[in-house]
Write a protein that holds these residues in place. Structure first.
Motif, short mmCIF file in Angstrom:
data_model
loop_
_atom_site.label_atom_id
_atom_site.label_comp_id
_atom_site.label_asym_id
_atom_site.label_seq_id
_atom_site.Cartn_x
_atom_site.Cartn_y
_atom_site.Cartn_z
N SER A 1 0.85 -1.19 0.00
CA SER A 1 0.00 0.00 0.00
C SER A 1 0.88 1.24 0.00
O SER A 1 2.01 1.22 0.48
N ALA B 1 2.36 0.93 -5.99
CA ALA B 1 1.09 1.04 -5.30
C ALA B 1 -0.02 1.50 -6.23
O ALA B 1 0.18 2.36 -7.09
N GLU C 1 -5.75 0.83 -4.36
CA GLU C 1 -5.98 -0.26 -3.40
C GLU C 1 -5.11 -1.42 -3.82
O GLU C 1 -5.21 -1.91 -4.93
#
Length: 317
Positions: free
Chosen positions: A256, A273, A276
């Motif tokens: 993340s 990243a 989500e």
């Protein structure tokens, strides 16, 4: 070719249509092949026939490559004189006018690579993958003047393997279409047309280059699904400092951070990243260079943990 059965005119252009043409020819008499005109290809812009036209010439089948169909009396005469009982279209690439559709006794049957009325249009394989569908399929439909709006004659679902890109899915659907069209042509008088439910119709427009641009503000799964859908063209493109990078072999991984943020570089690849989750990228191809392992590119480009790839988002219309 076995004896009996309808005389078939085949309309198609790309390599996807070749197994369908071959399957029809194995079972029925192909009296005419119709393909798009030859086009300039490559750096030398050599005039090159589409794969279906090349196969027809190789097999010695009658071939027509009209530039237009509407108002083309000469082509209509060619189709009429071929004696075709039915015509089959497979990725032909042109809208057929009513004056052409009405020539064969059984009209035109189209092999469409979705479960109509879902994904009408020119890129159903690609959009099914981009949208993360788990199942698609093939529809044999009676062609009318609309865009994939005619009644359904045969339909069969096909589960989509999670690792498939548009290349593998196209192969599987081409094989399925080859089998179903032979089934349909073997039972023309016994087919029951079923009207499509317009309320359930969705569309699959032709891809543009921007459809391959990574949206880091999507989820990791959405980014990977998009890369699967655009694998053949236009492929997956990201940006760093405005420079284009072609990305290959993407998969969802743990992690993340800020969208587009590099979370790690290892021999396994580049972890970036998403909104989500994160995406593992195994190969990178900078502009005007060959594809290379992602960690090799990162070392050369000075990309490390914390580097942020450009966040591109489509313009809202």
């Amino acid at each position: 070719m076995t004896g009996g059965g309808p005389r078939v005119a085949f309309f198609g252009s790309p390599a996807f249509a070749l197994p369908v043409l071959d399957a029809i020819r194995d079972h029925f008499e192909v009296v005419l092949v119709v393909a798009q005109p030859d086009k300039p290809v490559g750096r030398g812009l050599k005039l090159t026939p589409p794969p279906v036209a090349a196969r027809a010439a190789e097999l010695g089948l009658p071939l027509a490559q009209p530039r237009k169909l509407r108002g083309n009396a000469a082509f209509e005469a060619t189709l009429r004189e071929s004696g075709a009982d039915v015509a089959v279209t497979c990725a032909y690439g042109k809208i057929l006018p009513l004056s052409v559709l009405n020539i064969p006794r059984y009209g035109f049957l189209n092999t469409h690579t979705s479960l109509l009325p879902a994904y009408r249009g020119s890129a159903p394989i690609q959009w099914a993958l981009i949208n993360g569908e788990a199942v698609t399929g093939t529809t044999i439909m009676q062609t009318d003047e609309g865009m994939d709006t005619g009644p359904v004659l045969l339909q069969e679902a096909l589960p989509i393997a999670p690792e498939w890109t548009s290349l593998e899915l196209a192969d599987a659907l081409s094989a399925q279409a080859s089998r179903l069209i032979v089934q349909a042509l073997s039972n023309l008088d016994g087919l029951s047309p079923t009207p499509q439910d317009e309320a359930l119709a969705t569309h699959a427009p032709m891809l543009v280059k921007e459809d391959g641009f990574v949206r880091w503000t999507d989820t990791a799964a959405q980014i990977v699904n998009r890369s699967r859908g655009v694998a053949a063209w236009p492929q997956t493109t990201a940006f760093l400092g405005g420079a284009r990078l072609k990305l290959g072999s993407l998969s969802v991984t743990a992690g993340s951070g800020q969208p587009g943020e590099v979370l790690g570089v290892s021999e396994g690849g580049l972890t970036v990243a998403a909104q989500e989750g994160a995406v593992l990228i195994r190969t990178v191809q900078p502009e005007a260079r060959k594809a290379q392992p992602a960690h090799t590119w990162a070392q050369g480009a000075g990309v490390t943990r914390g580097t942020r790839l450009d966040v591109w988002e489509p313009t809202q219309s």
